[in-house]
Scaffold this motif. Structure first.
Motif, PDB file in Angstrom:
ATOM      1  N   ARG A 289       0.878  -1.180   0.000  1.00 45.90           N
ATOM      2  CA  ARG A 289       0.000   0.000   0.000  1.00 45.90           C
ATOM      3  C   ARG A 289       0.907   1.219   0.000  1.00 45.90           C
ATOM      4  O   ARG A 289       1.666   1.454   0.927  1.00 45.90           O
ATOM      5  CB  ARG A 289      -0.918   0.022   1.218  1.00 45.90           C
ATOM      6  CG  ARG A 289      -1.810   1.268   1.256  1.00 45.90           C
ATOM      7  CD  ARG A 289      -2.840   1.203   2.378  1.00 45.90           C
ATOM      8  NE  ARG A 289      -3.666   2.400   2.387  1.00 45.90           N
ATOM      9  CZ  ARG A 289      -3.482   3.430   3.205  1.00 45.90           C
ATOM     10  NH1 ARG A 289      -2.486   3.396   4.098  1.00 45.90           N
ATOM     11  NH2 ARG A 289      -4.263   4.490   3.131  1.00 45.90           N
TER      12      ARG A 289
ATOM     13  N   ARG B  69      -3.027  -4.153  -9.537  1.00 46.75           N
ATOM     14  CA  ARG B  69      -3.531  -3.091  -8.670  1.00 46.75           C
ATOM     15  C   ARG B  69      -4.901  -3.514  -8.138  1.00 46.75           C
ATOM     16  O   ARG B  69      -5.824  -3.768  -8.908  1.00 46.75           O
ATOM     17  CB  ARG B  69      -3.650  -1.787  -9.460  1.00 46.75           C
ATOM     18  CG  ARG B  69      -4.057  -0.573  -8.615  1.00 46.75           C
ATOM     19  CD  ARG B  69      -4.203   0.652  -9.497  1.00 46.75           C
ATOM     20  NE  ARG B  69      -4.511   1.837  -8.726  1.00 46.75           N
ATOM     21  CZ  ARG B  69      -4.845   3.011  -9.267  1.00 46.75           C
ATOM     22  NH1 ARG B  69      -4.916   3.132 -10.597  1.00 46.75           N
ATOM     23  NH2 ARG B  69      -5.117   4.049  -8.502  1.00 46.75           N
ATOM     24  N   THR B  70      -5.026  -3.598  -6.815  1.00 47.33           N
ATOM     25  CA  THR B  70      -6.264  -4.090  -6.219  1.00 47.33           C
ATOM     26  C   THR B  70      -7.051  -3.012  -5.488  1.00 47.33           C
ATOM     27  O   THR B  70      -8.166  -3.269  -5.032  1.00 47.33           O
ATOM     28  CB  THR B  70      -5.962  -5.237  -5.236  1.00 47.33           C
ATOM     29  OG1 THR B  70      -4.952  -4.802  -4.299  1.00 47.33           O
ATOM     30  CG2 THR B  70      -5.467  -6.465  -5.986  1.00 47.33           C
ATOM     31  N   ASP B  71      -6.487  -1.823  -5.365  1.00 51.14           N
ATOM     32  CA  ASP B  71      -7.201  -0.700  -4.758  1.00 51.14           C
ATOM     33  C   ASP B  71      -6.562   0.579  -5.264  1.00 51.14           C
ATOM     34  O   ASP B  71      -5.549   0.541  -5.967  1.00 51.14           O
ATOM     35  CB  ASP B  71      -7.150  -0.781  -3.233  1.00 51.14           C
ATOM     36  CG  ASP B  71      -8.322  -0.062  -2.568  1.00 51.14           C
ATOM     37  OD1 ASP B  71      -8.971   0.766  -3.244  1.00 51.14           O
ATOM     38  OD2 ASP B  71      -8.601  -0.333  -1.381  1.00 51.14           O
TER      39      ASP B  71
ATOM     40  N   THR C 126      -3.151   0.371  -3.644  1.00 51.91           N
ATOM     41  CA  THR C 126      -2.638  -0.940  -3.238  1.00 51.91           C
ATOM     42  C   THR C 126      -2.377  -1.831  -4.446  1.00 51.91           C
ATOM     43  O   THR C 126      -3.180  -1.854  -5.389  1.00 51.91           O
ATOM     44  CB  THR C 126      -3.648  -1.645  -2.304  1.00 51.91           C
ATOM     45  OG1 THR C 126      -3.922  -0.792  -1.184  1.00 51.91           O
ATOM     46  CG2 THR C 126      -3.093  -2.965  -1.805  1.00 51.91           C
TER      47      THR C 126
ATOM     48  N   TYR D 284      -8.381  -3.411  -9.642  1.00 52.65           N
ATOM     49  CA  TYR D 284      -9.078  -2.172  -9.288  1.00 52.65           C
ATOM     50  C   TYR D 284      -9.519  -1.451 -10.562  1.00 52.65           C
ATOM     51  O   TYR D 284      -8.776  -1.382 -11.541  1.00 52.65           O
ATOM     52  CB  TYR D 284      -8.151  -1.270  -8.479  1.00 52.65           C
ATOM     53  CG  TYR D 284      -8.691   0.114  -8.212  1.00 52.65           C
ATOM     54  CD1 TYR D 284      -9.705   0.324  -7.283  1.00 52.65           C
ATOM     55  CD2 TYR D 284      -8.178   1.216  -8.906  1.00 52.65           C
ATOM     56  CE1 TYR D 284     -10.191   1.599  -7.035  1.00 52.65           C
ATOM     57  CE2 TYR D 284      -8.657   2.485  -8.659  1.00 52.65           C
ATOM     58  CZ  TYR D 284      -9.668   2.665  -7.726  1.00 52.65           C
ATOM     59  OH  TYR D 284     -10.154   3.935  -7.502  1.00 52.65           O
TER      60      TYR D 284
END
Length: 220
Positions: free
Chosen positions: A110, A136-138, A141, A202
């Motif tokens: 993150r 990319r998951t957020d 993040t 994301y």
């Protein structure tokens, strides 16, 4: 007399039969007891992961920003070597080594940068990895998976990211006391056993288009 002998023979056979039945049941019970009281000695699998030769599993999940930034390769034509200032850009590379881990690993970075937290002074311009699962998951993040097969092959994972120090930032108020590297940037890292989770990429939210202004009513 013959009847008496016959009775003795029958009685003898009956006794032998009862003895065999008892012994057979005893052997069956003993085998069953041996099976259920066996000792099983399985050990719990361990997870290991180091970043640039630092064991991250034995520390907290917030990487020291100054430790990271002092290893950044900075590029600037107007700043002394080893220093950074507005307009500077830099790159850092991290090597994740799961050697010794007995389970697959799910990890995530993150990045707390100025685009997410206005108190930080650096932006991320690019994040890359040689891990094909890295995604990319957020909004801030990035996550990846190190499968057990890669760990057993002795593979490592390389992650790199680029910084940009906004050229428009006013740094007149930054002193030796207030210019701590932790104020510029922070990286939070987590690693845990992978249990088959799916990494969902994301998706940037789409801003709704502004509604058109109503046309003025014609004058009578």
């Amino acid at each position: 007399m013959k009847d008496m002998k016959k009775r003795y023979v029958i009685l003898f056979i009956l006794v032998v039969f009862l003895c065999l039945t008892y012994l057979t049941k005893g052997a069956t019970y003993a085998a069953f007891e041996s099976f259920i009281t066996g000792i099983v000695s399985n050990e719990t699998a361990e997870i290991h992961l180091s970043i640039n030769n630092v064991d991250i599993i034995d520390t907290d999940d917030v990487l020291d920003g100054s430790m990271l930034l002092q290893n950044v390769t900075w590029t600037s034509t107007h700043t002394r070597t080893g220093k950074l200032s507005p307009g500077s850009s830099g790159t850092i590379t991290l090597e994740l080594d799961p050697a010794g881990s007995e389970v697959a690993i799910l990890y995530s970075f993150r990045f707390v940068d100025k685009s997410v937290n206005s108190e930080k002074l650096l932006d991320i311009s690019n994040v890359a990895s040689d891990d094909s699962s890295f995604v990319r998951t957020d909004v801030d993040t990035y996550s990846g998976i190190i499968p057990l097969s890669s760990i057993q092959n002795g593979d490592t994972v390389e992650v790199s990211f680029d910084f940009v120090f906004d050229a428009t930032v006013d740094i007149e108020a930054i002193t030796e006391d207030s210019g701590n590297m932790a104020d510029f940037f922070e990286v939070q890292f987590k690693a845990l056993q992978y249990r088959g989770e799916t990494l969902v990429p994301y998706v940037e939210p789409v801003e709704p288009e502004p509604e058109p202004e109503p046309e003025p009513e014609p004058e009578p």
